[in-house]
Design a protein around this motif. Structure first.
Motif, short mmCIF file in Angstrom:
data_model
loop_
_atom_site.label_atom_id
_atom_site.label_comp_id
_atom_site.label_asym_id
_atom_site.label_seq_id
_atom_site.Cartn_x
_atom_site.Cartn_y
_atom_site.Cartn_z
N ALA A 247 56.98 -7.49 23.03
CA ALA A 247 55.66 -6.91 22.76
C ALA A 247 55.69 -5.40 22.94
CB ALA A 247 54.62 -7.54 23.68
N PHE A 252 52.51 -3.05 22.01
CA PHE A 252 51.30 -3.54 22.65
C PHE A 252 51.63 -4.20 23.98
CE2 PHE A 252 52.61 -7.44 20.52
CZ PHE A 252 52.10 -8.48 21.29
N THR A 253 50.62 -4.29 24.82
CA THR A 253 50.76 -4.88 26.14
C THR A 253 49.70 -5.97 26.33
OG1 THR A 253 49.33 -3.18 27.09
CG2 THR A 253 51.70 -2.80 27.19
N ALA A 254 49.77 -6.65 27.44
CA ALA A 254 48.89 -7.79 27.70
C ALA A 254 47.51 -7.33 28.15
CB ALA A 254 49.51 -8.69 28.76
N ALA A 255 46.49 -8.10 27.78
CA ALA A 255 45.12 -7.88 28.23
C ALA A 255 44.39 -9.21 28.21
CB ALA A 255 44.41 -6.87 27.34
N PRO A 315 49.54 -6.45 15.74
CA PRO A 315 49.07 -6.96 17.03
C PRO A 315 47.55 -6.87 17.12
CG PRO A 315 50.94 -5.49 17.33
CD PRO A 315 50.53 -5.36 15.89
N ARG A 320 47.23 -9.89 22.46
CA ARG A 320 47.23 -9.34 23.82
C ARG A 320 46.77 -10.39 24.83
NH1 ARG A 320 45.76 -4.78 20.76
NH2 ARG A 320 43.52 -5.22 20.90
N SER A 321 45.79 -11.18 24.42
CA SER A 321 45.31 -12.25 25.31
C SER A 321 46.38 -13.32 25.52
CB SER A 321 44.05 -12.87 24.71
OG SER A 321 43.63 -13.99 25.45
#
Length: 348
Positions: A247, A252-255, A315, A320-321
């Motif tokens: 990712a 992009f990163t996690a959210a 993305p 992200r979720s």
């Protein structure tokens, strides 16, 4: 919403009903919630109405109807239905997913742990038996996660190889001055020698079976394939780490955010983690944790292919979720393996 949070919500709803004069009963300190059995409905069920119906002087279904009406007013609950003689089936509103994932991410591998210490003490005494000592060692770790101070003793000093290969620890050995309850899983393994598997596979081979089952200590525990549950858990954890790296490469990163219906099983496993730890500690049963980790790994692997964008797809918030959920799963897997004394490699 975790089971512990839902339990508090159920108690709060019942207290509101009592305070409003809808019922007259003393509300207990804890409310039991669990996943519904086969054929059941909703995300969770509680038997609180059945427990207090006698004290309330009302039929259980009447108490359940009052409780269900109050529960529907609570945030995080979509609806609550009366089933059977007085059970209440609870369906969450779907917004509990982001909160649960955020909690796992905030607590890290200590998610499900109790802090500060409760002040409770536990004494585990074992025979001079490899499996018994390994189970006691894992039980010590799980009990400590629940705020319990633990002392492990054995009838004799553990063999040097047990300590060197498996890292077991015994605080004292010899015949105790007063009788102690002996922790003895039976039957013990015979051949082949589990130490030949190495520390991680040997501990798994001795911890995964139920206490009354014969542990299998053959080379199947070293197999890098789906039929090996330890491999599936460690592979699932390594996959979560790879998804985070991939990712990042995609920018992009996690959210934490709204979750898909396909994530229901994984969210359920993550939400059940604190309850599993508490039960494994109370019953001195690390095999309960091993089975829970298998369930969590399988639930993650079933939807891991949805985390990253495919092809030219960009993305999105959904990706992200999903990544946040995957990382939460990895956290639970790594934390659970650590309590069993087993490593979680980031690469397999």
């Amino acid at each position: 919403m975790t089971p512990a949070q839902l339990s508090r919500t159920v108690l709060r709803a019942m207290r509101r009903a009592v305070d409003a004069g809808e019922l007259s009963a003393e509300v207990p300190e804890r409310a039991h919630v669990e996943r519904p059995g086969p054929g059941g409905t909703g995300d969770y069920a509680t038997n609180l109405a059945l427990r207090i119906a006698g004290a309330a002087g009302a039929p259980p279904r009447r108490v359940a109807e009052v409780l269900s009406a109050r529960l529907t007013e609570e945030p995080g609950i979509a609806h609550a239905d009366v089933t059977g003689p007085g059970f209440v089936s609870i369906t969450l509103d779907g917004q509990g997913g982001p909160g649960l994932v955020a909690e796992v991410r905030a607590r890290g591998e200590r998610y499900g742990h109790v802090s500060p210490d409760t002040g409770a003490l536990a004494q585990l005494h074992t025979p001079h038996d490899l499996r018994a000592v390994v189970v006691a060692d894992a039980t010590r770790r799980i009990l400590r996660s629940q705020g319990v101070l633990v002392r492990v003793t054995s009838e004799a000093e553990p063999d040097a190889e047990w300590v060197r290969v498996l890292g077991v620890r015994v605080d004292a050995y010899g015949r105790p001055p007063t009788p102690l309850t002996t922790l003895r899983p039976v039957p013990a393994p015979t051949t082949p020698d589990p130490l030949r598997l190495g520390p991680d596979a040997a501990r798994w081979a001795l911890l995964h079976p139920a206490p009354h089952d014969h542990p299998r200590t053959g080379p199947e525990h070293l197999a890098q394939r789906e039929s090996n549950p330890l491999f599936r858990i460690r592979y699932a954890y390594a996959r979560t780490r790879a998804l985070t790296r991939n990712a990042a490469d995609l920018g992009f990163t996690a959210a934490p955010g709204e979750t898909d219906a396909s994530a229901y099983e994984l969210l359920g496993a993550l939400g059940d983690h604190p309850t599993v730890l508490a039960t494994a500690a109370t019953r001195h049963a690390p095999d309960r944790l091993t089975r829970h980790l298998v369930r969590t790994a399988d639930a993650f692997l079933a939807q891991a292919h949805t985390v990253l964008p495919l092809g030219d797809e960009k993305p999105s918030a959904a990706h992200r979720s999903r990544l946040a959920l995957a990382e939460a799963a990895g956290t639970v897997l790594a934390g659970g393996l650590s309590l069993l004394g087993i490593t979680a490699p980031a690469h397999l």
